[in-house]
Write a protein that holds these residues in place. Sequence first.
Motif, PDB file in Angstrom:
ATOM      1  N   LEU A 102       6.237   8.833  -9.504  1.00  0.00           N
ATOM      2  CA  LEU A 102       5.946   8.758 -10.935  1.00  0.00           C
ATOM      3  C   LEU A 102       6.101  10.092 -11.652  1.00  0.00           C
ATOM      4  CD1 LEU A 102       2.863   6.360 -10.913  1.00  0.00           C
ATOM      5  CD2 LEU A 102       5.276   5.800 -11.308  1.00  0.00           C
ATOM      6  N   GLY A 103       6.294  11.164 -10.902  1.00  0.00           N
ATOM      7  CA  GLY A 103       6.490  12.474 -11.522  1.00  0.00           C
ATOM      8  C   GLY A 103       5.233  13.026 -12.144  1.00  0.00           C
ATOM      9  N   MET A 104       4.096  12.706 -11.547  1.00  0.00           N
ATOM     10  CA  MET A 104       2.805  13.157 -12.064  1.00  0.00           C
ATOM     11  C   MET A 104       2.081  13.923 -10.971  1.00  0.00           C
ATOM     12  SD  MET A 104       1.447   9.594 -13.710  1.00  0.00           S
ATOM     13  CE  MET A 104       2.397   8.670 -14.906  1.00  0.00           C
ATOM     14  N   ASN A 105       1.004  14.617 -11.360  1.00  0.00           N
ATOM     15  CA  ASN A 105       0.161  15.181 -10.312  1.00  0.00           C
ATOM     16  C   ASN A 105      -0.666  14.043  -9.723  1.00  0.00           C
ATOM     17  OD1 ASN A 105      -2.402  14.874 -11.730  1.00  0.00           O
ATOM     18  ND2 ASN A 105      -1.808  16.651 -12.967  1.00  0.00           N
ATOM     19  N   GLU A 106      -1.304  14.284  -8.600  1.00  0.00           N
ATOM     20  CA  GLU A 106      -1.988  13.206  -7.880  1.00  0.00           C
ATOM     21  C   GLU A 106      -3.123  12.580  -8.686  1.00  0.00           C
ATOM     22  OE1 GLU A 106      -2.974  14.248  -3.837  1.00  0.00           O
ATOM     23  OE2 GLU A 106      -0.911  14.860  -3.401  1.00  0.00           O
ATOM     24  N   ASP A 107      -3.870  13.410  -9.423  1.00  0.00           N
ATOM     25  CA  ASP A 107      -4.975  12.865 -10.228  1.00  0.00           C
ATOM     26  C   ASP A 107      -4.467  11.946 -11.333  1.00  0.00           C
ATOM     27  OD1 ASP A 107      -6.913  14.162  -8.742  1.00  0.00           O
ATOM     28  OD2 ASP A 107      -7.035  15.891 -10.093  1.00  0.00           O
ATOM     29  N   THR A 146       0.861  -1.185   0.000  1.00  0.00           N
ATOM     30  CA  THR A 146       0.000   0.000   0.000  1.00  0.00           C
ATOM     31  C   THR A 146       0.894   1.231   0.000  1.00  0.00           C
ATOM     32  OG1 THR A 146      -0.134   0.026   2.409  1.00  0.00           O
ATOM     33  CG2 THR A 146      -1.919  -1.102   1.240  1.00  0.00           C
ATOM     34  N   ILE A 147       0.401   2.281  -0.606  1.00  0.00           N
ATOM     35  CA  ILE A 147       1.172   3.524  -0.691  1.00  0.00           C
ATOM     36  C   ILE A 147       0.192   4.677  -0.855  1.00  0.00           C
ATOM     37  CG2 ILE A 147       1.482   3.245  -3.185  1.00  0.00           C
ATOM     38  CD1 ILE A 147       4.234   4.641  -2.884  1.00  0.00           C
ATOM     39  N   LYS A 170      -5.091   7.902 -11.667  1.00  0.00           N
ATOM     40  CA  LYS A 170      -5.694   7.311 -12.873  1.00  0.00           C
ATOM     41  C   LYS A 170      -4.770   6.259 -13.483  1.00  0.00           C
ATOM     42  CE  LYS A 170      -8.338  11.412 -14.071  1.00  0.00           C
ATOM     43  NZ  LYS A 170      -8.381  12.614 -14.927  1.00  0.00           N
ATOM     44  N   TYR A 171      -3.488   6.567 -13.515  1.00  0.00           N
ATOM     45  CA  TYR A 171      -2.530   5.641 -14.118  1.00  0.00           C
ATOM     46  C   TYR A 171      -2.480   4.322 -13.365  1.00  0.00           C
ATOM     47  CZ  TYR A 171       1.822   3.635 -15.790  1.00  0.00           C
ATOM     48  OH  TYR A 171       2.761   2.777 -16.308  1.00  0.00           O
ATOM     49  N   VAL A 172      -2.308   4.376 -12.042  1.00  0.00           N
ATOM     50  CA  VAL A 172      -2.146   3.130 -11.289  1.00  0.00           C
ATOM     51  C   VAL A 172      -3.461   2.364 -11.146  1.00  0.00           C
ATOM     52  CG1 VAL A 172      -0.061   3.871 -10.102  1.00  0.00           C
ATOM     53  CG2 VAL A 172      -2.279   4.252  -9.009  1.00  0.00           C
ATOM     54  N   VAL A 173      -4.586   3.081 -11.055  1.00  0.00           N
ATOM     55  CA  VAL A 173      -5.885   2.397 -11.024  1.00  0.00           C
ATOM     56  C   VAL A 173      -6.097   1.680 -12.356  1.00  0.00           C
ATOM     57  CG1 VAL A 173      -8.396   2.764 -10.965  1.00  0.00           C
ATOM     58  CG2 VAL A 173      -6.929   3.819  -9.221  1.00  0.00           C
ATOM     59  N   GLY A 174      -5.625   2.287 -13.429  1.00  0.00           N
ATOM     60  CA  GLY A 174      -5.670   1.643 -14.744  1.00  0.00           C
ATOM     61  C   GLY A 174      -4.813   0.386 -14.810  1.00  0.00           C
ATOM     62  N   GLN A 175      -3.843   0.295 -13.902  1.00  0.00           N
ATOM     63  CA  GLN A 175      -2.976  -0.889 -13.823  1.00  0.00           C
ATOM     64  C   GLN A 175      -3.523  -1.921 -12.833  1.00  0.00           C
ATOM     65  OE1 GLN A 175      -0.213  -1.281 -15.786  1.00  0.00           O
ATOM     66  NE2 GLN A 175      -0.759   0.650 -16.742  1.00  0.00           N
ATOM     67  N   ALA A 220     -11.207   7.239   1.111  1.00  0.00           N
ATOM     68  CA  ALA A 220     -11.264   7.778   2.472  1.00  0.00           C
ATOM     69  C   ALA A 220      -9.870   8.014   3.039  1.00  0.00           C
ATOM     70  CB  ALA A 220     -12.047   6.833   3.375  1.00  0.00           C
ATOM     71  N   SER A 221      -8.975   7.051   2.864  1.00  0.00           N
ATOM     72  CA  SER A 221      -7.629   7.178   3.428  1.00  0.00           C
ATOM     73  C   SER A 221      -6.615   7.747   2.439  1.00  0.00           C
ATOM     74  CB  SER A 221      -7.140   5.812   3.917  1.00  0.00           C
ATOM     75  OG  SER A 221      -6.957   4.937   2.810  1.00  0.00           O
ATOM     76  N   GLN A 222      -7.033   7.909   1.169  1.00  0.00           N
ATOM     77  CA  GLN A 222      -6.132   8.380   0.117  1.00  0.00           C
ATOM     78  C   GLN A 222      -4.942   7.448  -0.059  1.00  0.00           C
ATOM     79  OE1 GLN A 222      -6.576  11.537  -1.946  1.00  0.00           O
ATOM     80  NE2 GLN A 222      -8.497  10.583  -1.346  1.00  0.00           N
ATOM     81  N   MET A 223      -5.222   6.155   0.127  1.00  0.00           N
ATOM     82  CA  MET A 223      -4.195   5.119  -0.019  1.00  0.00           C
ATOM     83  C   MET A 223      -4.529   4.236  -1.211  1.00  0.00           C
ATOM     84  SD  MET A 223      -1.933   5.598   2.372  1.00  0.00           S
ATOM     85  CE  MET A 223      -1.017   4.083   2.533  1.00  0.00           C
TER      86      MET A 223
END
Length: 197
Positions: free
Chosen positions: A142-147, A132-133, A151-156, A163-166
């Motif tokens: 990843l050098g990206m903004n949070e959004d 978890t991270i 999107k990138y990692v959820v796509g993976q 709720a926890s932003q994890m």
Amino acid sequence: MDFTPLSNAIAAKSFEKVADICDELMLRAAAEGVPFQDEWPYAVHLLGHIYVNDVNSARFLWKSIPPKIKEGQQEVVAAWNIGQKLWTRDYSGVHEAVRGFDWGEQTRPLVAAFAEVYSKRMFQLLLSAYSTISIQDTALFLGMNEDDATKYVVGQGWILDSASQMLTVKKQAVVVEQKLDSGKLQRLTEYVFYLEH
């Protein structure tokens, strides 16, 4: 000095060859006694080593660059800034160093290719190191903004807990290839033949 092999490698996007080509050309020029320091593409040379993740060679090259070049060529300093961030494992700083300079025509494709490879390398690091991270840390790596990072990692396949932003890291299945040993196959065939007769 003829930089055609270097120009050809960059044009062909064979960025993994850039450092070796530069090293070879530099050695040849030094062996032939050709003065090359003022016209040498130090930024490209540094970035070539950085692209193949050879920070030690980039560091030694940086130390050999004449002070007047370091003072007079901002692009050389910007290239070494990336190397410094890699050396100190400042993962988000690498992305900042890449974006923080207006790269020239010759270095721009090399820097863009490095940024892409580096982001992929950081994603693989996250995969292997975390279960978890936080979204914030993921974005830094990843050098990206949070959004965009989310999107990138959820796509993976990662799972977001809003709720926890994890993020829960989805480990990728390891594919193991089994190699067919012709000697073993021959022995198995002979054994089956023996049992049947």
